[in-house]
Design an enzyme around this catalytic site. Sequence first.
Site, short mmCIF file in Angstrom:
data_model
loop_
_atom_site.label_atom_id
_atom_site.label_comp_id
_atom_site.label_asym_id
_atom_site.label_seq_id
_atom_site.Cartn_x
_atom_site.Cartn_y
_atom_site.Cartn_z
CG HIS A 150 -8.16 -4.37 -0.31
ND1 HIS A 150 -7.42 -3.66 0.62
CD2 HIS A 150 -8.77 -5.37 0.37
CE1 HIS A 150 -7.60 -4.20 1.81
NE2 HIS A 150 -8.42 -5.24 1.69
CG ASP B 189 -9.82 -0.64 1.27
OD1 ASP B 189 -9.12 -0.23 0.33
OD2 ASP B 189 -9.34 -1.08 2.33
CD GLU C 212 -16.88 9.93 -0.28
OE1 GLU C 212 -18.04 9.71 0.08
OE2 GLU C 212 -16.53 9.89 -1.47
CD GLU D 191 -2.67 -7.75 -4.98
OE1 GLU D 191 -2.08 -6.68 -5.26
OE2 GLU D 191 -2.64 -8.23 -3.84
C1 GAR Z 1 -0.42 -5.24 -2.80
O1 GAR Z 1 -0.65 -6.57 -2.44
C2 GAR Z 1 -1.69 -4.44 -2.72
O2 GAR Z 1 -2.82 -5.20 -3.03
C3 GAR Z 1 -1.72 -4.06 -1.27
O3 GAR Z 1 -0.41 -3.79 -0.92
C4 GAR Z 1 0.46 -4.55 -1.75
C5 GAR Z 1 1.43 -3.57 -2.38
O4 GAR Z 1 2.58 -4.20 -2.79
N1 GAR Z 1 -2.59 -2.94 -1.09
C6 GAR Z 1 -3.30 -2.76 0.00
O5 GAR Z 1 -3.24 -3.49 0.97
C7 GAR Z 1 -4.21 -1.54 -0.05
N2 GAR Z 1 -5.14 -1.56 1.03
P1 GAR Z 1 3.70 -3.37 -3.58
O6 GAR Z 1 4.11 -2.20 -2.70
O7 GAR Z 1 4.83 -4.32 -3.75
O8 GAR Z 1 3.10 -2.92 -4.87
#
Ligand code: GAR
Length: 212
Positions: A112, A153, A150, A182
């Site tokens: 996240h 986040d 479940e 990330e």
């Molecule tokens: C990433 O930054 C991930 O952390 C976020 O979406 C992006 C996905 O990028 N995830 C969330 O926000 C989950 N709540 P991607 O489609 O290029 O991998």
Amino acid sequence: MTASKPCRTVVLLSGSGTTLQNLIDRMERSELPIEIVRVISSRQDAYGIERARRHGIPTQVIARKDFETWETFNKALSQAVDAEDPDLICFAGFMSLFRPDKKYYGRIMNIHPALIPAFCGKGMFGHHVHEAVLEAGVKITGCTVHFVDENYDTGPIILQKAVEVYDDDTPDSLADRVQATEREAYPEAIRLFAEGRLHLDGRRVKIIAPTC
Ligand code: GAR
């Protein structure tokens, strides 16, 4: 799962798949002891599907909009995951709610783009998160890798990395720096899992020292 046997991993995504690409690149450079056995997308048009195909990874689309109810969508997703009998399930920008069988608890991870429990929950994904961070005026944000439970986040936190928010940040500039963290944090958490070094103790995830 041992050092000689890669961790069978199913990746779930909904978008452009940069998170998946990072995992594929590291897997192919033998930096990550996993084998991505299937990529499942909740959207037909997710570019992540194309990335997987280019690397010869089997793909499947299970689109939420093709199911009348969330329950039938969840069942189809569970069956697709079960068919691979994975050691690990990784959400990589997966934007639907998935409640898998309890047997997977402690074996499903999500990344996240904020420091949970801030800026998370339903509707908080991708750029919405960075916009909310700037709107709130916080000075520190970051990313969180956590086990999935479940709800959105709320599962036990494995790793977090902090990112400073600058006065002149835009959602894009902040997203760039958060995504750079990330790309380090997710492989690190997955490697710890594959090495059997994550110990779940209630809501806490303890990282066990390596044995040598
Ligand atoms: C990433 O930054 C991930 O952390 C976020 O979406 C992006 C996905 O990028 N995830 C969330 O926000 C989950 N709540 P991607 O489609 O290029 O991998």
